[in-house]
Design a protein around this motif. Structure first.
Motif, PDB file in Angstrom:
ATOM      1  N   GLU A  48     -52.801  46.736 -28.200  1.00 47.44           N
ATOM      2  CA  GLU A  48     -51.933  47.366 -29.194  1.00 47.44           C
ATOM      3  C   GLU A  48     -50.522  46.796 -29.096  1.00 47.44           C
ATOM      4  OE1 GLU A  48     -50.097  51.794 -30.223  1.00 47.44           O
ATOM      5  OE2 GLU A  48     -51.768  51.591 -28.819  1.00 47.44           O
ATOM      6  N   ARG A  49     -50.033  46.618 -27.890  1.00 44.79           N
ATOM      7  CA  ARG A  49     -48.687  46.079 -27.698  1.00 44.79           C
ATOM      8  C   ARG A  49     -48.534  44.697 -28.311  1.00 44.79           C
ATOM      9  NH1 ARG A  49     -46.138  44.400 -21.747  1.00 44.79           N
ATOM     10  NH2 ARG A  49     -44.557  42.962 -22.565  1.00 44.79           N
ATOM     11  N   PHE A  50     -49.535  43.840 -28.105  1.00 45.87           N
ATOM     12  CA  PHE A  50     -49.422  42.454 -28.557  1.00 45.87           C
ATOM     13  C   PHE A  50     -50.068  42.209 -29.919  1.00 45.87           C
ATOM     14  CE2 PHE A  50     -49.046  42.012 -23.890  1.00 45.87           C
ATOM     15  CZ  PHE A  50     -47.820  41.355 -23.830  1.00 45.87           C
ATOM     16  N   GLY A  51     -50.680  43.225 -30.506  1.00 45.43           N
ATOM     17  CA  GLY A  51     -51.274  43.079 -31.822  1.00 45.43           C
ATOM     18  C   GLY A  51     -52.434  42.107 -31.846  1.00 45.43           C
ATOM     19  N   CYS A  52     -53.340  42.234 -30.874  1.00 43.42           N
ATOM     20  CA  CYS A  52     -54.494  41.327 -30.797  1.00 43.42           C
ATOM     21  C   CYS A  52     -55.698  42.121 -30.313  1.00 43.42           C
ATOM     22  CB  CYS A  52     -54.185  40.165 -29.849  1.00 43.42           C
ATOM     23  SG  CYS A  52     -53.903  40.691 -28.146  1.00 43.42           S
ATOM     24  N   ASN A  53     -56.810  41.433 -30.114  1.00 42.38           N
ATOM     25  CA  ASN A  53     -57.998  42.134 -29.647  1.00 42.38           C
ATOM     26  C   ASN A  53     -58.061  42.150 -28.114  1.00 42.38           C
ATOM     27  OD1 ASN A  53     -59.327  39.664 -28.723  1.00 42.38           O
ATOM     28  ND2 ASN A  53     -59.674  39.223 -30.892  1.00 42.38           N
ATOM     29  N   ARG A  54     -58.943  42.981 -27.582  1.00 41.54           N
ATOM     30  CA  ARG A  54     -59.046  43.148 -26.131  1.00 41.54           C
ATOM     31  C   ARG A  54     -59.537  41.887 -25.441  1.00 41.54           C
ATOM     32  NH1 ARG A  54     -62.468  48.434 -25.069  1.00 41.54           N
ATOM     33  NH2 ARG A  54     -62.173  47.691 -22.931  1.00 41.54           N
ATOM     34  N   HIS A  55     -60.374  41.120 -26.130  1.00 42.73           N
ATOM     35  CA  HIS A  55     -60.885  39.889 -25.535  1.00 42.73           C
ATOM     36  C   HIS A  55     -59.744  38.926 -25.212  1.00 42.73           C
ATOM     37  CE1 HIS A  55     -63.541  36.482 -24.744  1.00 42.73           C
ATOM     38  NE2 HIS A  55     -62.786  35.770 -25.559  1.00 42.73           N
ATOM     39  N   THR A  56     -58.778  38.852 -26.116  1.00 37.35           N
ATOM     40  CA  THR A  56     -57.622  37.974 -25.896  1.00 37.35           C
ATOM     41  C   THR A  56     -56.803  38.450 -24.702  1.00 37.35           C
ATOM     42  OG1 THR A  56     -57.535  37.482 -28.266  1.00 37.35           O
ATOM     43  CG2 THR A  56     -55.565  36.991 -26.973  1.00 37.35           C
ATOM     44  N   VAL A  57     -56.595  39.772 -24.613  1.00 34.03           N
ATOM     45  CA  VAL A  57     -55.876  40.339 -23.467  1.00 34.03           C
ATOM     46  C   VAL A  57     -56.633  40.077 -22.172  1.00 34.03           C
ATOM     47  CG1 VAL A  57     -55.168  42.503 -22.389  1.00 34.03           C
ATOM     48  CG2 VAL A  57     -54.701  42.113 -24.811  1.00 34.03           C
ATOM     49  N   ARG A  58     -57.958  40.266 -22.219  1.00 32.76           N
ATOM     50  CA  ARG A  58     -58.779  40.086 -21.016  1.00 32.76           C
ATOM     51  C   ARG A  58     -58.680  38.657 -20.493  1.00 32.76           C
ATOM     52  NH1 ARG A  58     -63.636  41.538 -23.012  1.00 32.76           N
ATOM     53  NH2 ARG A  58     -62.964  43.706 -22.884  1.00 32.76           N
ATOM     54  N   ARG A  59     -58.598  37.693 -21.392  1.00 33.21           N
ATOM     55  CA  ARG A  59     -58.487  36.295 -20.965  1.00 33.21           C
ATOM     56  C   ARG A  59     -57.170  36.066 -20.231  1.00 33.21           C
ATOM     57  NH1 ARG A  59     -59.435  30.924 -24.778  1.00 33.21           N
ATOM     58  NH2 ARG A  59     -59.385  29.401 -23.064  1.00 33.21           N
ATOM     59  N   ALA A  60     -56.082  36.647 -20.736  1.00 34.00           N
ATOM     60  CA  ALA A  60     -54.781  36.500 -20.081  1.00 34.00           C
ATOM     61  C   ALA A  60     -54.782  37.187 -18.713  1.00 34.00           C
ATOM     62  CB  ALA A  60     -53.690  37.090 -20.963  1.00 34.00           C
ATOM     63  N   LEU A  61     -55.359  38.370 -18.644  1.00 35.94           N
ATOM     64  CA  LEU A  61     -55.416  39.094 -17.376  1.00 35.94           C
ATOM     65  C   LEU A  61     -56.257  38.338 -16.345  1.00 35.94           C
ATOM     66  CD1 LEU A  61     -55.910  42.775 -18.624  1.00 35.94           C
ATOM     67  CD2 LEU A  61     -53.803  41.724 -17.778  1.00 35.94           C
ATOM     68  N   GLY A  62     -57.336  37.698 -16.819  1.00 32.88           N
ATOM     69  CA  GLY A  62     -58.187  36.944 -15.912  1.00 32.88           C
ATOM     70  C   GLY A  62     -57.450  35.802 -15.235  1.00 32.88           C
ATOM     71  N   VAL A  63     -56.585  35.129 -15.981  1.00 33.53           N
ATOM     72  CA  VAL A  63     -55.795  34.038 -15.395  1.00 33.53           C
ATOM     73  C   VAL A  63     -54.854  34.579 -14.331  1.00 33.53           C
ATOM     74  CG1 VAL A  63     -54.055  32.274 -15.865  1.00 33.53           C
ATOM     75  CG2 VAL A  63     -55.970  32.591 -17.444  1.00 33.53           C
ATOM     76  N   LEU A  64     -54.169  35.669 -14.626  1.00 33.15           N
ATOM     77  CA  LEU A  64     -53.227  36.243 -13.672  1.00 33.15           C
ATOM     78  C   LEU A  64     -53.938  36.766 -12.427  1.00 33.15           C
ATOM     79  CD1 LEU A  64     -50.885  38.118 -16.168  1.00 33.15           C
ATOM     80  CD2 LEU A  64     -50.368  36.022 -14.896  1.00 33.15           C
ATOM     81  N   GLU A  65     -55.160  37.254 -12.613  1.00 28.97           N
ATOM     82  CA  GLU A  65     -55.936  37.707 -11.456  1.00 28.97           C
ATOM     83  C   GLU A  65     -56.318  36.523 -10.571  1.00 28.97           C
ATOM     84  OE1 GLU A  65     -60.027  40.140 -10.294  1.00 28.97           O
ATOM     85  OE2 GLU A  65     -59.691  39.453 -12.349  1.00 28.97           O
ATOM     86  N   ARG A  66     -56.788  35.438 -11.195  1.00 31.46           N
ATOM     87  CA  ARG A  66     -57.183  34.254 -10.416  1.00 31.46           C
ATOM     88  C   ARG A  66     -55.994  33.632  -9.692  1.00 31.46           C
ATOM     89  NH1 ARG A  66     -60.427  33.571 -14.990  1.00 31.46           N
ATOM     90  NH2 ARG A  66     -58.982  32.095 -15.954  1.00 31.46           N
ATOM     91  N   GLU A  67     -54.816  33.789 -10.253  1.00 37.27           N
ATOM     92  CA  GLU A  67     -53.614  33.254  -9.615  1.00 37.27           C
ATOM     93  C   GLU A  67     -53.078  34.183  -8.530  1.00 37.27           C
ATOM     94  OE1 GLU A  67     -50.943  32.581 -12.831  1.00 37.27           O
ATOM     95  OE2 GLU A  67     -51.857  30.651 -13.400  1.00 37.27           O
ATOM     96  N   GLY A  68     -53.740  35.316  -8.327  1.00 34.97           N
ATOM     97  CA  GLY A  68     -53.346  36.223  -7.260  1.00 34.97           C
ATOM     98  C   GLY A  68     -52.196  37.139  -7.591  1.00 34.97           C
ATOM     99  N   LEU A  69     -51.847  37.271  -8.877  1.00 37.13           N
ATOM    100  CA  LEU A  69     -50.733  38.135  -9.276  1.00 37.13           C
ATOM    101  C   LEU A  69     -51.189  39.542  -9.646  1.00 37.13           C
ATOM    102  CD1 LEU A  69     -48.813  35.507 -11.398  1.00 37.13           C
ATOM    103  CD2 LEU A  69     -48.153  36.373  -9.159  1.00 37.13           C
ATOM    104  N   LEU A  70     -52.448  39.662 -10.045  1.00 30.60           N
ATOM    105  CA  LEU A  70     -53.022  40.964 -10.369  1.00 30.60           C
ATOM    106  C   LEU A  70     -54.307  41.156  -9.571  1.00 30.60           C
ATOM    107  CD1 LEU A  70     -52.738  41.015 -14.282  1.00 30.60           C
ATOM    108  CD2 LEU A  70     -51.203  42.135 -12.655  1.00 30.60           C
ATOM    109  N   ARG A  71     -54.663  42.392  -9.361  1.00 31.87           N
ATOM    110  CA  ARG A  71     -55.960  42.691  -8.758  1.00 31.87           C
ATOM    111  C   ARG A  71     -56.633  43.777  -9.594  1.00 31.87           C
ATOM    112  NH1 ARG A  71     -52.615  46.002  -5.642  1.00 31.87           N
ATOM    113  NH2 ARG A  71     -53.403  48.142  -5.471  1.00 31.87           N
TER     114      ARG A  71
END
Length: 257
Positions: A48-71
């Motif tokens: 909702e914040r970025f005006g896109c679908n959840r799949h797009t958000v999930r892809r961004a979160l996945g990168v940050l998780e792999r980089e060790g910034l999110l868990r």
């Protein structure tokens, strides 16, 4: 161009939307809009914040998780990764003392206790005859997560360990551990006032399903496998063998000289 809650997402610029979301969340983390240990909004809220679908958000979160910034913690949400706990391994290694020295609380939870005959490997490690009855305790070590954010104070599991003792000598150790929440305190009942680390071997390994579930991490992410024995300071004999799996995302092993 779209603006959602002060956040700009541009389309048609050649930069993928998920990349822009990744950059925006990274900026939020670096500027401490989300503190270490804090839970970030869920996928629906971010979409909702970025005006896109959840799949797009999930892809961004996945990168940050792999980089060790999110868990990602199953059933709880997505959190900003904290700095790893520096777990000291030396002559006298104590779980609670390790954590209290960093301003964290520590607690040992006994998951189950069982008796089994010593395998040749365990018998050698404990300096016993093969087949000697052993008391084996499966424990989960919890650490207070620090002071960042609303959810940061909740303890989390950082290691899963199997401790083996001679059953005849340490009968009832499991009940004392349940009562005290500390192996060191429970051992005092058996006259083990002090003990030292005899040997430690460390390797990386992939967790089994139980370890991944209890440590709240994917099975695709390695753990630090620590194989060690402890000796009674007074008698000098080995009395405990431990095989522990530490969450690699949460623990750095620091070896004292």
């Amino acid at each position: 161009m779209q603006e959602q809650r002060g956040q700009v997402v541009e389309r048609g610029t050649g930069v993928a939307v998920w990349r822009q979301i990744e950059a925006a969340l990274l900026r939020d983390i670096r500027e401490r809009h989300y503190a270490a240990g804090e839970r970030i909004p869920n996928e629906t809220e971010l979409a909702e914040r970025f005006g896109c679908n959840r799949h797009t958000v999930r892809r961004a979160l996945g990168v940050l998780e792999r980089e060790g910034l999110l868990r990602v913690e199953q059933g709880r949400g997505t959190f900003v990764q904290e700095h790893a706990i520096a777990y000291s391994v030396g002559k006298r290694t104590r779980f609670s003392q390790n954590l209290s020295g960093q301003g964290r609380s520590g607690r040992i939870e006994l998951l189950r206790a069982s008796e089994l005959p010593a395998t040749p490997e365990l018998a050698q490690a404990l300096e016993l005859a093969p087949g000697t009855p052993l008391l084996q305790l499966l424990t989960l070590g919890h650490a207070g997560a620090g002071s960042g954010g609303q959810d940061a104070a909740a303890p989390r599991a950082i290691n899963l360990a199997r401790h083996s003792f001679e059953a005849a000598r340490f009968a009832g150790l499991d009940a004392l551990l349940r009562e005290t929440g500390s192996i060191t305190q429970a051992l005092q009942h058996f006259g083990v006032k002090d003990y030292t680390r005899g040997q430690t071997r460390v390797m990386a390994a992939m967790p089994d399903a139980e370890a991944a579930r209890l440590l709240a991490q994917p099975r695709s992410r390695p753990v630090l496998l620590v194989d060690s024995v402890n000796r009674c300071s007074e008698q000098g004999r080995v009395f405990q063998h431990t095989l522990a799996q530490f969450s690699g995302d949460w623990v750095q092993l620091v070896f004292e000289p």
